[in-house]
Design a protein around this motif. Structure first.
Motif, PDB file in Angstrom:
ATOM      1  N   PHE A   1       0.826  -1.206   0.000  1.00  0.00           N
ATOM      2  CA  PHE A   1       0.000   0.000   0.000  1.00  0.00           C
ATOM      3  C   PHE A   1       0.865   1.262   0.000  1.00  0.00           C
ATOM      4  O   PHE A   1       0.590   2.217  -0.729  1.00  0.00           O
ATOM      5  CB  PHE A   1      -0.940   0.023   1.208  1.00  0.00           C
ATOM      6  CG  PHE A   1      -2.315  -0.466   0.870  1.00  0.00           C
ATOM      7  CD1 PHE A   1      -3.110   0.242  -0.027  1.00  0.00           C
ATOM      8  CD2 PHE A   1      -2.816  -1.618   1.425  1.00  0.00           C
ATOM      9  CE1 PHE A   1      -4.368  -0.217  -0.351  1.00  0.00           C
ATOM     10  CE2 PHE A   1      -4.076  -2.083   1.099  1.00  0.00           C
ATOM     11  CZ  PHE A   1      -4.861  -1.374   0.209  1.00  0.00           C
TER      12      PHE A   1
ATOM     13  N   ILE B   1      -2.427  -7.362  -3.187  1.00  0.00           N
ATOM     14  CA  ILE B   1      -3.407  -7.032  -2.158  1.00  0.00           C
ATOM     15  C   ILE B   1      -4.737  -7.721  -2.457  1.00  0.00           C
ATOM     16  O   ILE B   1      -5.344  -8.338  -1.575  1.00  0.00           O
ATOM     17  CB  ILE B   1      -3.586  -5.505  -2.052  1.00  0.00           C
ATOM     18  CG1 ILE B   1      -2.293  -4.876  -1.517  1.00  0.00           C
ATOM     19  CG2 ILE B   1      -4.748  -5.156  -1.140  1.00  0.00           C
ATOM     20  CD1 ILE B   1      -2.234  -3.382  -1.631  1.00  0.00           C
TER      21      ILE B   1
ATOM     22  N   GLU C   1       4.903   3.929 -15.460  1.00  0.00           N
ATOM     23  CA  GLU C   1       5.111   4.414 -14.094  1.00  0.00           C
ATOM     24  C   GLU C   1       4.242   3.670 -13.088  1.00  0.00           C
ATOM     25  O   GLU C   1       4.608   3.507 -11.946  1.00  0.00           O
ATOM     26  CB  GLU C   1       4.812   5.917 -14.000  1.00  0.00           C
ATOM     27  CG  GLU C   1       5.835   6.808 -14.671  1.00  0.00           C
ATOM     28  CD  GLU C   1       5.560   6.953 -16.154  1.00  0.00           C
ATOM     29  OE1 GLU C   1       4.410   6.659 -16.569  1.00  0.00           O
ATOM     30  OE2 GLU C   1       6.477   7.321 -16.900  1.00  0.00           O
ATOM     31  N   LEU C   2       3.062   3.253 -13.536  1.00  0.00           N
ATOM     32  CA  LEU C   2       2.146   2.635 -12.581  1.00  0.00           C
ATOM     33  C   LEU C   2       2.288   1.113 -12.516  1.00  0.00           C
ATOM     34  O   LEU C   2       1.565   0.464 -11.773  1.00  0.00           O
ATOM     35  CB  LEU C   2       0.702   3.002 -12.925  1.00  0.00           C
ATOM     36  CG  LEU C   2       0.285   4.435 -12.556  1.00  0.00           C
ATOM     37  CD1 LEU C   2      -1.131   4.713 -13.001  1.00  0.00           C
ATOM     38  CD2 LEU C   2       0.427   4.684 -11.056  1.00  0.00           C
TER      39      LEU C   2
ATOM     40  N   ARG D   1       2.831   5.894  -3.130  1.00  0.00           N
ATOM     41  CA  ARG D   1       3.971   6.643  -3.671  1.00  0.00           C
ATOM     42  C   ARG D   1       3.880   6.723  -5.202  1.00  0.00           C
ATOM     43  O   ARG D   1       4.005   7.802  -5.786  1.00  0.00           O
ATOM     44  CB  ARG D   1       5.272   5.962  -3.250  1.00  0.00           C
ATOM     45  CG  ARG D   1       6.513   6.756  -3.513  1.00  0.00           C
ATOM     46  CD  ARG D   1       7.679   6.143  -2.788  1.00  0.00           C
ATOM     47  NE  ARG D   1       7.937   4.787  -3.261  1.00  0.00           N
ATOM     48  CZ  ARG D   1       8.848   4.485  -4.191  1.00  0.00           C
ATOM     49  NH1 ARG D   1       9.596   5.431  -4.696  1.00  0.00           N
ATOM     50  NH2 ARG D   1       9.035   3.247  -4.573  1.00  0.00           N
ATOM     51  N   SER D   2       3.616   5.573  -5.837  1.00  0.00           N
ATOM     52  CA  SER D   2       3.514   5.563  -7.304  1.00  0.00           C
ATOM     53  C   SER D   2       2.422   6.502  -7.778  1.00  0.00           C
ATOM     54  O   SER D   2       2.594   7.228  -8.764  1.00  0.00           O
ATOM     55  CB  SER D   2       3.175   4.166  -7.822  1.00  0.00           C
ATOM     56  OG  SER D   2       4.173   3.265  -7.524  1.00  0.00           O
TER      57      SER D   2
ATOM     58  N   ASP E   1       4.469  -0.851 -11.153  1.00  0.00           N
ATOM     59  CA  ASP E   1       4.741  -1.356  -9.800  1.00  0.00           C
ATOM     60  C   ASP E   1       3.482  -1.315  -8.951  1.00  0.00           C
ATOM     61  O   ASP E   1       3.180  -2.252  -8.221  1.00  0.00           O
ATOM     62  CB  ASP E   1       5.833  -0.511  -9.127  1.00  0.00           C
ATOM     63  CG  ASP E   1       7.211  -0.859  -9.665  1.00  0.00           C
ATOM     64  OD1 ASP E   1       7.282  -1.767 -10.519  1.00  0.00           O
ATOM     65  OD2 ASP E   1       8.185  -0.227  -9.244  1.00  0.00           O
ATOM     66  N   ALA E   2       2.755  -0.199  -9.046  1.00  0.00           N
ATOM     67  CA  ALA E   2       1.531  -0.064  -8.265  1.00  0.00           C
ATOM     68  C   ALA E   2       0.541  -1.168  -8.632  1.00  0.00           C
ATOM     69  O   ALA E   2      -0.120  -1.739  -7.761  1.00  0.00           O
ATOM     70  CB  ALA E   2       0.900   1.306  -8.501  1.00  0.00           C
ATOM     71  N   ILE E   3       0.481  -1.499  -9.919  1.00  0.00           N
ATOM     72  CA  ILE E   3      -0.447  -2.543 -10.351  1.00  0.00           C
ATOM     73  C   ILE E   3      -0.034  -3.903  -9.778  1.00  0.00           C
ATOM     74  O   ILE E   3      -0.857  -4.656  -9.270  1.00  0.00           O
ATOM     75  CB  ILE E   3      -0.516  -2.593 -11.899  1.00  0.00           C
ATOM     76  CG1 ILE E   3      -1.200  -1.315 -12.401  1.00  0.00           C
ATOM     77  CG2 ILE E   3      -1.267  -3.829 -12.386  1.00  0.00           C
ATOM     78  CD1 ILE E   3      -1.063  -1.053 -13.874  1.00  0.00           C
TER      79      ILE E   3
ATOM     80  N   GLU F   1       3.823   1.618  -1.202  1.00  0.00           N
ATOM     81  CA  GLU F   1       4.430   1.787  -2.525  1.00  0.00           C
ATOM     82  C   GLU F   1       3.395   2.247  -3.562  1.00  0.00           C
ATOM     83  O   GLU F   1       3.708   3.034  -4.449  1.00  0.00           O
ATOM     84  CB  GLU F   1       5.089   0.476  -2.977  1.00  0.00           C
ATOM     85  CG  GLU F   1       6.310   0.089  -2.147  1.00  0.00           C
ATOM     86  CD  GLU F   1       7.443   1.102  -2.268  1.00  0.00           C
ATOM     87  OE1 GLU F   1       7.945   1.303  -3.376  1.00  0.00           O
ATOM     88  OE2 GLU F   1       7.813   1.715  -1.248  1.00  0.00           O
ATOM     89  N   ILE F   2       2.162   1.742  -3.418  1.00  0.00           N
ATOM     90  CA  ILE F   2       1.106   2.170  -4.357  1.00  0.00           C
ATOM     91  C   ILE F   2       0.842   3.664  -4.183  1.00  0.00           C
ATOM     92  O   ILE F   2       0.772   4.419  -5.156  1.00  0.00           O
ATOM     93  CB  ILE F   2      -0.190   1.364  -4.118  1.00  0.00           C
ATOM     94  CG1 ILE F   2       0.007  -0.093  -4.546  1.00  0.00           C
ATOM     95  CG2 ILE F   2      -1.358   1.970  -4.900  1.00  0.00           C
ATOM     96  CD1 ILE F   2      -1.167  -0.991  -4.253  1.00  0.00           C
TER      97      ILE F   2
ATOM     98  N   PHE G   1       1.617  -4.442  -7.033  1.00  0.00           N
ATOM     99  CA  PHE G   1       1.292  -4.466  -5.603  1.00  0.00           C
ATOM    100  C   PHE G   1      -0.221  -4.597  -5.386  1.00  0.00           C
ATOM    101  O   PHE G   1      -0.664  -5.270  -4.466  1.00  0.00           O
ATOM    102  CB  PHE G   1       1.824  -3.222  -4.906  1.00  0.00           C
ATOM    103  CG  PHE G   1       3.324  -3.231  -4.741  1.00  0.00           C
ATOM    104  CD1 PHE G   1       3.959  -4.257  -4.091  1.00  0.00           C
ATOM    105  CD2 PHE G   1       4.098  -2.192  -5.247  1.00  0.00           C
ATOM    106  CE1 PHE G   1       5.332  -4.279  -3.935  1.00  0.00           C
ATOM    107  CE2 PHE G   1       5.476  -2.196  -5.102  1.00  0.00           C
ATOM    108  CZ  PHE G   1       6.092  -3.243  -4.441  1.00  0.00           C
ATOM    109  N   ALA G   2      -0.990  -3.945  -6.251  1.00  0.00           N
ATOM    110  CA  ALA G   2      -2.445  -4.027  -6.107  1.00  0.00           C
ATOM    111  C   ALA G   2      -2.932  -5.453  -6.329  1.00  0.00           C
ATOM    112  O   ALA G   2      -3.822  -5.930  -5.621  1.00  0.00           O
ATOM    113  CB  ALA G   2      -3.125  -3.072  -7.082  1.00  0.00           C
TER     114      ALA G   2
END
Lengths: 329, 292, 252
Positions: free
Chosen positions: A133, B273, B262-263, A138-139, B265-267, A135-136, B269-270
Motif C-alpha cells: 500500500f 493485495i 510508471e504505474l 507513492r507511485s 509497480d503499483a499494479i 508503494e502504491i 502491488f495491487a
C-alpha cells in the motif's frame, strides 16, 4: 499505588523530553548550537513522533506494518497542498496548525480505507500488504498532476521549526500514553497478548485494531505535514518502504511497547549517521554493523545474561527491577 | 511490439522473480524468517560476475561459477553469523537483523564499487531470433526461461527424491520433530540458505544480462518484488513461489506495455493485495487454523 | 426451560465427525460436568458453544435465545464466558488489568475520555479497580494484583482466568479443565472456590475435567462423550456407575 507508579513513569518520560528541549533551546539561544545540530532538530523530532505512533501498532497492538511512510506522505501532501493554497490568505499561526490537522485527518481516512480490508491479515502477510500500500500511494502521487509529480511539490511555506515540533511531540506523547493506559489501550494490548482470549471476553478486535491503526496514521500524517513545511520541496520518493523500515528499526531498538525507549532510540538513530559523518563513506557500513550487533545482543540466547540491556526500553525495566529488588530486600 | 513478445519478456522477467522468490520461500519455510537481505545477494552475485569478467578478464563460464560460489558461501555465512543465534528470538528481531545485513551488503558494495552504475559485461552474444517481422525473440529472454525451467525441475526432484530434500520438508513441517527423527537441523538450514543464495546468483546474472547495468541498490527492488511473488504464491510453498514469480513478471510487463510504465509497480502491488484479500494465505498457501 | 439448551449439535472437520448429535440441557444454577477420554470432543463442544467453531448442525440456546453460528464476541455479550485448556492469559499485562479487561463491556467510557483523562475516566477507572479487586479477592489473588500475569504460579494463573471470565458477568461459565496441573491440595481448594462462585454469584457452571474426584465431588449432573458421541448423561452418581462409562474409560 500502581496508578502512582505509572504516573511517575510517564512524568519521567515527559521530563526527559522537556529537559532535552530546554537544553537544546539554551544551546540555540546562546549561539552554541552548530548548524548541523540545528538542522537535525526537526528530523529528530519527526522520528520521535513517527516512532511513538508506530509503537502503538507494533509494540502495543502487536502487528507488523511497513507502510508508516505511506501515511506520512498522504498527510504531507494533503497538509502542504492546503498550506500552498491558503499561503496568502491565512496567517501562519492559523494555517500551519490547520494544515497539520488536515494532514492528520486525511491520513486517518487512508488508515480506515486500508485498515478495514487489511487488518484481518496477520504477521508477515500484513507486513507485505502494508508495504505494498505504501508503494502504491507513492507511485500514484508521482503520477498525479496536482501533487507536482516526480519533480515534487514546491511552494510550501517553510514554517516548521524546533519549537512547533516540540509541542507536537508532547501532544503525541500525552495522547499515546494516555490512550495506552485507558480502556481502549488495554483492549489493544490484550489483542497483542492473546487474540482468542480477548474475543472470549467480548472485546471487539476489529474495532480496536482499526483504532490503533487510525490513531497511528493520524500522527504519521501530522509528521508528514511538518516534514513538508521544513523543506522547500516535497518529493514522494522519500516516502518509500525504506523510510517505513527506518521507523520500525527505531521502535524495535527502543523496545516494543516502550514509549520512552522509542523517544531515545529516535534521537540516537537519527543522530548516529550525522555523528559518524567524519567517517564519510564508512558510516552506513558502521550503522549496519551496529544494528546487527544490537539485534544479536538483544535476541541471542548466548547473551541472555545481558538480555534487555541492549534495547532502551529493556534497560529501564532492568533498572526498575533492580530498584524494586533493593526496596524489597 | 506484439503481444507475444511482451508476453515472452514478461515470462522471462517472471522467471527471474521466480528464482529469487524460491530463495525467499525456502528460507521462510524452513527458518520461518523473512530474509530481507536476499535481494542484495543478487547484487553481490552480479558484482562478482562483473569483477571476474570485466576486471579480471576471466571467461564467462568461470565468472558465472565464481558468482554462484561466492553467493552460496555468502548465504551460508550470513545464516551462521546473523540468523543462527536468533533462532529463538522474536520474528521482529530477526527481521531487523536481516534489514541490517541488507544495509551492510549495500554499503559494502557502495564502498567497493562506488555509487555509479556499472555496465554489465555481455557474457553471451547470441543473435536474437527472428520469427517474423513483429516477433523477435531476445535470446537472453529465452535463456532465462530455459534455465529457470531446468532449475525448477531439478529443485523439485531434489526436494522430493533425495534424503536432504526430504529433510528440508521435514524441518519446514516441524523443526523439533525432525530433530528427534535424527535430521541434522543446522545442516539442513545451511543447505537451504546455500541453495537459495545460489539461485539468487543465477538471478543476478539474468538481471545483469537483461538490464545491462548494475549498482549497489540493484537487488533491492527485485528482492521486494520476489518477496511479493513468494507471498502471492503462498509463502513457504515452492510451487507457489514459481507460480507467483511468473505471474508477477507477466503482469508487470503487460501493464508496462498496455497501461502505464510508471504505474506498473503499483499494479503489481495491487494484484498482491487483491489476491490476499480473497485468499489470505496466497494462491497455493495452506489455511492454518489456530488450535484453541 | 433450561438455561443452556444444546440440541443435536455436530461438527465435522474435512469429513471427520468430531462431535455428532450432542444434546445437553443445563438448568440454571447447576454445576454440570462434561467428561470423556482424550480426543472425545469435549473442548470442541466448548468451542462451538463459545463461537470459536461454527457447528455444522444442531442448535444452541441460552436463556431461550438462539446463539447458533454467532461469533465469540457476540456470544460473550449474550452471557457465556469461558476459560481455556491451555491457559490464555494476557501474559504481559498485570493481574489487575487482566480482570479489568473482563470488565471492558460492563464499565465503559469513550476513547476520547480515555485520551484526555477526563473526570469520567478517573471515576470509571476507580470503579473498575474496585470491582476487579473484589473479584480477585474471591480467588485470593488481591495481593498479587500488580504482578505480571505470566509471573503467577500455574495454579493461580488458572484461578485468574476464572476471575477474568467472571468479570464479564456471564450467565453461564465454561471451565475447560480447571484443575489440570494442580496438586490434590490445590484441587481441593479449587473445588471450594467453584462451589463458592456458584453460590455467591448465582452462577451456572459447565466444566470439562479429567480429575474424577473433582467431578464426583462438585458436579450435580454430567454428560459423557466418547468418540464425539454422547455415551451417557444424567445424575453424576448414576452415570459414573454406568458400566458403559467404565468400559469407555478403562477399556474392555
Amino acid at each position: 499505588m500502581k496508578k502512582n507508579n505509572l504516573n511517575i513513569h510517564n512524568l519521567i518520560t515527559y521530563g526527559i523530553v522537556v529537559a532535552a528541549f530546554l537544553f537544546v533551546s539554551i544551546l540555540v539561544w546562546t549561539g552554541n548550537a552548530s548548524r548541523h545540530l540545528q538542522a537535525m532538530l526537526v528530523p529528530i523530532g519527526l522520528n520521535i513522533i513517527l516512532a511513538v505512533s508506530l509503537n502503538l501498532i507494533v509494540g502495543f497492538l502487536g502487528e507488523l506494518t511497513l507502510g508508516h511512510a505511506g501515511f506520512m506522505s498522504v498527510g504531507a501532501y494533503a497538509g502542504c497542498l492546503f498550506a500552498i493554497k491558503y499561503a496568502e490568505i491565512l496567517p501562519t499561526a492559523v494555517r500551519f496548525p490547520l494544515a497539520m490537522i488536515i494532514g492528520g485527518l486525511v491520513a486517518c481516512v487512508f488508515g480506515i480505507i486500508i485498515g478495514v480490508p487489511v487488518l484481518r491479515l496477520k504477521g508477515d502477510y500484513l507486513a507485505i500488504v502494508t508495504l505494498a500500500f505504501g508503494e502504491i500511494i507513492r507511485s500514484i502521487i508521482i503520477n498525479l498532476e496536482f501533487t507536482g509529480g516526480a519533480s515534487g511539490l514546491k511552494g510550501t511555506p517553510q514554517n516548521s521549526n524546533f519549537y512547533i515540533v516540540f509541542v507536537v511531540i508532547m501532544i503525541t506523547l500525552v495522547v499515546i500514553t494516555n490512550l495506552v493506559n485507558s480502556r481502549a489501550g488495554r483492549a489493544i494490548c490484550s489483542i497483542r497478548d492473546n487474540r482468542i482470549a480477548a474475543e472470549s471476553l467480548g472485546i471487539n478486535i476489529t474495532y480496536y485494531k482499526l483504532l490503533a491503526f487510525v490513531i497511528a496514521a493520524f500522527f504519521a500524517g501530522v509528521a508528514g505535514v511538518i516534514y513538508g513545511h521544513n523543506l522547500s520541496i516535497l518529493q514522494a520518493s522519500v516516502f518509500d518502504y525504506n523510510r517505513s523500515i527506518e521507523i520500525l528499526v527505531i521502535v524495535v531498538l527502543g523496545g516494543m511497547g516502550s514509549i520512552r525507549g522509542s523517544v531515545i532510540a529516535a534521537v540516537i538513530i537519527t543522530a548516529l549517521p550525522e555523528m559518524l559523518r567524519s567517517l564519510a563513506d564508512y558510516r552506513m557500513l558502521i550503522y549496519a554493523v551496529v544494528l546487527i550487533a544490537m539485534m544479536l545482543l538483544n535476541g541471542s540466547q548466548k547473551f541472555d545474561k545481558y538480555k534487555g540491556r541492549m534495547n532502551i526500553g529493556g534497560l529501564f525495566t532492568l533498572l526498575k527491577n533492580k530498584k524494586s529488588a533493593k526496596e524489597a530486600g | 511490439m506484439s503481444f507475444i513478445s511482451n508476453l515472452i519478456n514478461g515470462l522471462s522477467l517472471g522467471s527471474m522473480y521466480a528464482l529469487i522468490a524460491l530463495g525467499y520461500t525456502m528460507v521462510y519455510g524452513i527458518a520461518k524468517m523473512l530474509n530481507f537481505a536476499h535481494g542484495d545477494v543478487i547484487m553481490v552475485g552480479a558484482f562478482t560476475m562483473f569483477t571476474a569478467a570485466a576486471t579480471l578478464k576471466f571467461s564467462p563460464a568461470i565468472s558465472i561459477i565464481a558468482g554462484i560460489i561466492v553467493c552460496t558461501l555468502l548465504g551460508v555465512i550470513i545464516e551462521k553469523i546473523a540468523y543462527k543465534p536468533l533462532r529463538k528470538a522474536s520474528p521482529l528481531t530477526v527481521l531487523i537483523t536481516a534489514i541490517g545485513v541488507s544495509y551492510f551488503l549495500q554499503s559494502l558494495a557502495l564502498l567497493i564499487f562506488g555509487s555509479n552504475q556499472k555496465s554489465f559485461p555481455m557474457l553471451f552474444n547470441f543473435e536474437p531470433i527472428r520469427v517474423n517481422e513483429d516477433l523477435i525473440l531476445k535470446s537472453d529472454s529465452l535463456m532465462t526461461m530455459g534455465v529457470t525451467i531446468l532449475i525448477m525441475v531439478a529443485l523439485t526432484l531434489f526436494i522430493n527424491k533425495t534424503k536432504t530434500g526430504r529433510a528440508m520438508l521435514a524441518v519446514s513441517e516441524d523443526k523439533g520433530a525432525a530433530e528427534l527423527m535424527g535430521v541434522n537441523v543446522n545442516k539442513t538450514i545451511s543447505i537451504t540458505f546455500a541453495i537459495g543464495s545460489s539461485l539468487a546468483a543465477v538471478a543476478g546474472l539474468f538481471f545483469g544480462l537483461t538490464y545491462g547495468f548494475i549498482g549497489p541498490y540493484t537487488g533491492a527492488m527485485p528482492g521486494i518484488k520476489a518477496f511479493v511473488a513468494a507471498v502471492l504464491g503462498g509463502i513457504g510453498n515452492i510451487p507457489g513461489a514459481m507460480l507467483g514469480g511468473i505471474l508477477l513478471g507477466v503482469i508487470e510487463n503487460l501493464s508496462k506495455a498496455y497501461i502505464s510504465t510508471e504505474l506498473s509497480d503499483a499494479i503489481v502491488f495491487a494484484v498482491l493485495i487483491i489476491v490476499l484479500l480473497v485468499k489470505p494465505t496466497g494462491l497455493m498457501g495452506k489455511k492454518i487454523n489456530e488450535k484453541v | 426451560m433450561a438455561l443452556l439448551e444444546i440440541k443435536n449439535l455436530g461438527i465435522s472437520f474435512g469429513g471427520l465427525h468430531a462431535v455428532d448429535n450432542f444434546n445437553a440441557s443445563v438448568e440454571k444454577g447447576c454445576l454440570y460436568g462434561l467428561i470423556g477420554p482424550n480426543g472425545a470432543g469435549k473442548t470442541t463442544v466448548f468451542n462451538m458453544v463459545t463461537g470459536v467453531y461454527k457447528p455444522t448442525c444442531g442448535t444452541i440456546h441460552l436463556d431461550g435465545k438462539n446463539l447458533t453460528g454467532k461469533n465469540s464476541i457476540q456470544i460473550n455479550k449474550q452471557g457465556i464466558a469461558r476459560t481455556f485448556q491451555n491457559i490464555r492469559l494476557f501474559s504481559n499485562m498485570s493481574v489487575l488489568d487482566n480482570v479489568k479487561l473482563g470488565l471492558q463491556n460492563q464499565i465503559k467510557y469513550s476513547v476520547a475520555q480515555g485520551i484526555f483523562h477526563s473526570r469520567s475516566y478517573k471515576r470509571k477507572e476507580k470503579e473498575m479497580d474496585e470491582k476487579a479487586i473484589s473479584i480477585l479477592k474471591v480467588f485470593g489473588l488481591e495481593n498479587e494484583y500488580n504482578y505480571l500475569a505470566s509471573n503467577l504460579p500455574y495454579g493461580k494463573q488458572r484461578k485468574l482466568e476464572i476471575a477474568r471470565a467472571l468479570a464479564t458477568t456471564p450467565k453461564l461459565l465454561l471451565l475447560d479443565e480447571p484443575a489440570a496441573g494442580m496438586n490434590p491440595n490445590e484441587t481441593g481448594e479449587l473445588m471450594d472456590t467453584i462451589r463458592f462462585v456458584r453460590d455467591e454469584f448465582d452462577m451456572t457452571i459447565l466444566l470439562i475435567e479429567h480429575d474424577m474426584k473433582l467431578v464426583a465431588g462438585i458436579c450435580e449432573r454430567i454428560s459423557v462423550l466418547n468418540f464425539g458421541t454422547e455415551l451417557a448423561s444424567g445424575k453424576t452418581e448414576q452415570v459414573l456407575n454406568d458400566p458403559r462409562v467404565i468400559t469407555a474409560y478403562l477399556g474392555e
